[in-house]
Every structure is written in C-alpha cells, then in structure tokens.
Design an enzyme around this catalytic site. Structure first.
Site, PDB file in Angstrom:
ATOM      1  N   HIS A  10       0.869  -1.281  -0.168  1.00 49.32           N
ATOM      2  CA  HIS A  10       0.094   0.060  -0.185  1.00 49.32           C
ATOM      3  C   HIS A  10       0.857   1.301   0.018  1.00 49.32           C
ATOM      4  O   HIS A  10       1.441   1.765   1.009  1.00 49.32           O
ATOM      5  CB  HIS A  10      -0.875   0.036   1.233  1.00 49.32           C
ATOM      6  CG  HIS A  10      -1.969   0.979   1.008  1.00 49.32           C
ATOM      7  ND1 HIS A  10      -3.103   0.930   0.668  1.00 49.32           N
ATOM      8  CD2 HIS A  10      -1.829   2.349   1.356  1.00 49.32           C
ATOM      9  CE1 HIS A  10      -3.966   2.235   0.632  1.00 49.32           C
ATOM     10  NE2 HIS A  10      -3.089   2.839   1.255  1.00 49.32           N
ATOM     11  N   HIS A  12       1.018   5.153  -2.476  1.00 48.03           N
ATOM     12  CA  HIS A  12       0.567   5.947  -3.588  1.00 48.03           C
ATOM     13  C   HIS A  12       1.721   6.552  -4.360  1.00 48.03           C
ATOM     14  O   HIS A  12       2.489   7.144  -3.571  1.00 48.03           O
ATOM     15  CB  HIS A  12      -0.391   6.982  -3.127  1.00 48.03           C
ATOM     16  CG  HIS A  12      -1.732   6.440  -2.240  1.00 48.03           C
ATOM     17  ND1 HIS A  12      -2.952   6.278  -3.010  1.00 48.03           N
ATOM     18  CD2 HIS A  12      -1.865   6.123  -1.003  1.00 48.03           C
ATOM     19  CE1 HIS A  12      -3.789   5.932  -2.155  1.00 48.03           C
ATOM     20  NE2 HIS A  12      -3.053   5.589  -0.932  1.00 48.03           N
ATOM     21  N   HIS A 190      -9.909   1.456  -0.471  1.00 48.40           N
ATOM     22  CA  HIS A 190      -9.778   2.362   0.887  1.00 48.40           C
ATOM     23  C   HIS A 190     -11.019   2.146   1.613  1.00 48.40           C
ATOM     24  O   HIS A 190     -12.168   2.534   1.122  1.00 48.40           O
ATOM     25  CB  HIS A 190      -9.337   3.830   0.667  1.00 48.40           C
ATOM     26  CG  HIS A 190      -7.926   4.016   0.335  1.00 48.40           C
ATOM     27  ND1 HIS A 190      -7.498   3.784  -0.803  1.00 48.40           N
ATOM     28  CD2 HIS A 190      -6.953   4.505   1.006  1.00 48.40           C
ATOM     29  CE1 HIS A 190      -6.101   4.078  -0.908  1.00 48.40           C
ATOM     30  NE2 HIS A 190      -5.866   4.585   0.362  1.00 48.40           N
ATOM     31  N   GLU A 193     -10.895   3.966   7.280  1.00 43.10           N
ATOM     32  CA  GLU A 193      -9.812   5.020   7.548  1.00 43.10           C
ATOM     33  C   GLU A 193     -10.519   6.157   8.001  1.00 43.10           C
ATOM     34  O   GLU A 193     -10.299   6.609   8.920  1.00 43.10           O
ATOM     35  CB  GLU A 193      -8.924   5.301   6.299  1.00 43.10           C
ATOM     36  CG  GLU A 193      -7.750   6.241   6.546  1.00 43.10           C
ATOM     37  CD  GLU A 193      -7.052   6.768   4.972  1.00 43.10           C
ATOM     38  OE1 GLU A 193      -7.599   6.515   4.104  1.00 43.10           O
ATOM     39  OE2 GLU A 193      -6.056   7.540   5.344  1.00 43.10           O
ATOM     40  N   ASP A 270       1.781   4.356   2.769  1.00 45.49           N
ATOM     41  CA  ASP A 270       0.744   5.005   2.236  1.00 45.49           C
ATOM     42  C   ASP A 270       1.245   6.429   1.337  1.00 45.49           C
ATOM     43  O   ASP A 270       1.275   6.305   0.216  1.00 45.49           O
ATOM     44  CB  ASP A 270      -0.215   5.613   3.211  1.00 45.49           C
ATOM     45  CG  ASP A 270      -1.693   5.855   3.032  1.00 45.49           C
ATOM     46  OD1 ASP A 270      -2.130   5.433   1.912  1.00 45.49           O
ATOM     47  OD2 ASP A 270      -2.406   6.476   3.853  1.00 45.49           O
ATOM     48  N   ASP A 271       1.576   7.238   1.984  1.00 49.00           N
ATOM     49  CA  ASP A 271       2.380   8.520   1.063  1.00 49.00           C
ATOM     50  C   ASP A 271       3.835   8.957   1.984  1.00 49.00           C
ATOM     51  O   ASP A 271       3.468   9.762   2.883  1.00 49.00           O
ATOM     52  CB  ASP A 271       1.434   9.791   1.172  1.00 49.00           C
ATOM     53  CG  ASP A 271       0.001   9.262   0.576  1.00 49.00           C
ATOM     54  OD1 ASP A 271      -0.277   8.933  -0.616  1.00 49.00           O
ATOM     55  OD2 ASP A 271      -0.950   8.844   1.354  1.00 49.00           O
TER      56      ASP A 271
HETATM   57  N1  ADE Z   1      -4.812   9.135  -1.538  1.00 47.78           N
HETATM   58  C1  ADE Z   1      -3.621   9.303  -1.068  1.00 47.78           C
HETATM   59  N2  ADE Z   1      -3.366   8.732   0.107  1.00 47.78           N
HETATM   60  C2  ADE Z   1      -4.831   8.428   0.354  1.00 47.78           C
HETATM   61  C3  ADE Z   1      -5.255   7.986   1.921  1.00 47.78           C
HETATM   62  N3  ADE Z   1      -4.523   7.677   2.836  1.00 47.78           N
HETATM   63  N4  ADE Z   1      -6.674   7.959   1.905  1.00 47.78           N
HETATM   64  C4  ADE Z   1      -7.233   8.157   0.918  1.00 47.78           C
HETATM   65  N5  ADE Z   1      -6.910   8.348  -0.277  1.00 47.78           N
HETATM   66  C5  ADE Z   1      -5.498   8.531  -0.442  1.00 47.78           C
HETATM   67 ZN    ZN Z   2      -3.873   5.091   0.832  1.00 43.88          ZN
END
Ligand code: ADE
Ligand code: ZN
Length: 322
Positions: A10, A12, A190, A193, A270-271
C-alpha cells in the site's frame, strides 16, 4: 530490522515523491512550485485529511512526463530496497496523469521503466495497481476501470480506489469493481480509514480480497470476525493513521488487536514523505511500539506475499527470498 525481508502492498506513487524530488521535477518542467505546497520547514503542508488530499493533488500537478514517473518510481523502489524490501505494489492514478495531459502509454511506460531500472540496480520487484479517485465520481471511475480492463499491461496486476471515503460510499462503485475483477485484476479499496465499520461492510460487498486500511473495523466485533473468517487482508499504515489523526498514538492503534483476532495484516507507508514514513519504519514501529517479534514480522511479509496481486511465478520467487 534490515535483514527481515519486507513487502509493501500500500503506497501511492505520486505520494512517494519527497519535496526535493517534486522541486527537481518542477524545475525540469519549467513550472513554479505551487504556492501553498510546502511549509516554512520545507515539508508538505496540510491541516487535515481533505487538505492533505488537496496538497497531494498540488504536488501531482507538476509531475508531467513519463521520465518524471520513471524517476519517482526508481527512486522510491531503490529507497525501499535499501531498507530491506523485496517487492512493492505501487498504486498509480491515471486520473492524476490525465489531469496534466499525460497519455496512459507514457504514464505506465515511465513507471514500468522505473521498475525495470530498480530491479536491475537492487533486485527489488514492483507491480502496479490502477487506482480511481472516488471523489471524481462513479462515471470517471467507470472510465478508469474500463480503460484498465481493455488495455492490459504486464505490470498492472490490480485495481484500487482512493480519495474521500466518507463522502463517496463504496456501494456506489459496484459496477466499477465488477469490470476490474472481470478483467482479472486483484481488487482492494480504501475503507475503514475516514469512516467506520459500515464503510468496511460496504466495501465487502465488492469483489475485493484486500482492504486498504480497514482498521476502523475494530469498532464492530462481528465485522472483525467476518474479516478473519473470510481471510480478508488489511493493508495497515499505522504511521499514516497516527500522523493524520485517525488514532492519537501507536499505542492506541488497533493493528495488534486485529491481528490477535485472526485478521490477516500487512504493512504500508501510504504517502511516505507526507507522514515521515518508510516501509522499513512501519516494520520498526510494529517491533518497537506494538510488540511484534521478528517472527511476527516475517509472518507479516509472508501474508503480504500470499495477498500480492502478482502472478504465481513471481509469488513463488518471492517466497524463496524469505
Ligand atoms: N490518496 C492518497 N493517500 C490516501 C489515503 N491515505 N486515503 C485515501 N486516499 C488517499
Ligand atoms: Zn492510501
């Protein structure tokens, strides 16, 4: 920690590019950095989840060419390999590419080149999930799914959906996921969350084998049992959840409780630069703050290999590496 082989399901892709790389890319493309992208500390600036999504879109707006996507992919995979990762599934967003006028061929071609170059230099493997953005609406998500189904690419192995979970319920996207699953793509979404157990239940009506995050399932014990019984795999991103405020601390994060209840869990960053995360760091967090042993972490990697959307030859090769 470095000796434990790691797998990330996971992350992006646009969200892997740190400020320095986004800056380098903007200079190369002759574009100014968007004004409110960075704070005085030089880090990505955002106030809450929806503002984070806007900042993410701003950073993505200067990523314009196949070469940009190649460099982002290559640099991210090499950093993962240095931390002990052997396989990463990168979530790519055709919507973000289309917004800057990038063709699908150049977008995927750049990412594939980054995967090939990183494999050559480090041995790491990568594959691609195509993601729709739920707040762009059902019609746009249908276009993304149809395009992915009609234009198979050897590295595209899955389909996902990101964006505003609370405002755009999973149940509206049934046809989107039928198209993606019908084309043989592994599916995840997703959920759990930024919305609770009901959102995860809605996601389970789709043809998915994994849920991105899914951690708020803990709010409904019968849902936790269902996840365990069905063998649904959660792509957990504890640092993302703590930094964005889904949970106040690692100690209050439900990952250990979900795992103890028999839910299959994996780890993702995630990011990464938005949250100060790395895949190696997520394994560290589990060891240092959540009571996972080295053996537990190897089991997390084994679960991720089982749940990966890659073909079975690659799965077998990955198993050989652990
Ligand atoms: N796009 C990028 N990161 C995300 C996240 N944590 N939740 C939903 N969309 C996303
Ligand atoms: Zn995500």
């Amino acid at each position: 920690m470095r000796v434990i082989p790691k797998v990330e399901l996971h992350v992006h892709l646009e969200g892997t590019a740190p400020p320095e790389l986004v800056h380098r890319i903007s200079v190369r493309n002759g574009l100014p950095l968007p004004e409110r992208l960075l704070g005085d500390d030089g880090r990505f600036r955002y106030t809450d989840f929806l503002d984070f999504l806007r900042t993410y879109d701003l950073a993505a707006s200067v990523i314009r060419t196949g070469e940009d996507y190649r460099d982002i992919t290559y640099e991210y995979l090499c950093s993962c390999a240095a931390g002990g990762a052997i396989y990463v599934e990168l979530t790519a967003s055709p919507d973000h590419a289309a917004l800057v006028g990038l063709s699908d061929e150049e977008h995927l071609g750049g990412i594939a080149q980054g995967i090939d170059d990183a494999r050559r230099d480090t041995g790491i493997e990568g594959r691609i999930l195509i993601s729709a953005v739920r707040n762009f609406g059902v019609e746009q998500a249908l276009r993304v799914a149809r395009h992915a189904a009609e234009h198979p690419h050897p590295y595209v192995v899955g389909f996902s959906m990101a964006g505003d979970e609370a405002g755009f319920p999973a149940g509206d996207f049934g046809q989107v996921f039928e198209i993606a699953a019908g084309a043989g793509l592994g599916c995840t979404i997703h959920a759990g969350e930024w919305a609770g157990a009901d959102s995860v239940r809605a996601a389970l009506s789709l043809p998915v084998t994994r849920i991105a995050h899914g951690v708020r399932s803990i709010e409904d014990p019968s849902l936790v049992s269902e996840l365990a019984d069905r063998g649904i795999v959660l792509e957990c991103c504890p640092t993302s959840n703590v930094v964005l405020g889904v949970y106040p601390s690692y100690e209050q994060h439900p990952l250990p409780e979900l795992r103890a209840a028999g839910v299959r869990v994996t780890l993702g960053s995630d990011d990464p630069p938005y949250f100060g995360a790395t895949i190696e760091g997520e394994y560290d967090v589990c060891a240092e703050r959540m009571g996972f042993s080295a053996e537990d972490l190897r089991a997390v990697t084994a679960t991720a290999i089982d749940a990966a959307f890659c073909d079975d030859d690659l799965r077998a090769a990955l198993r050989d590496r652990i």
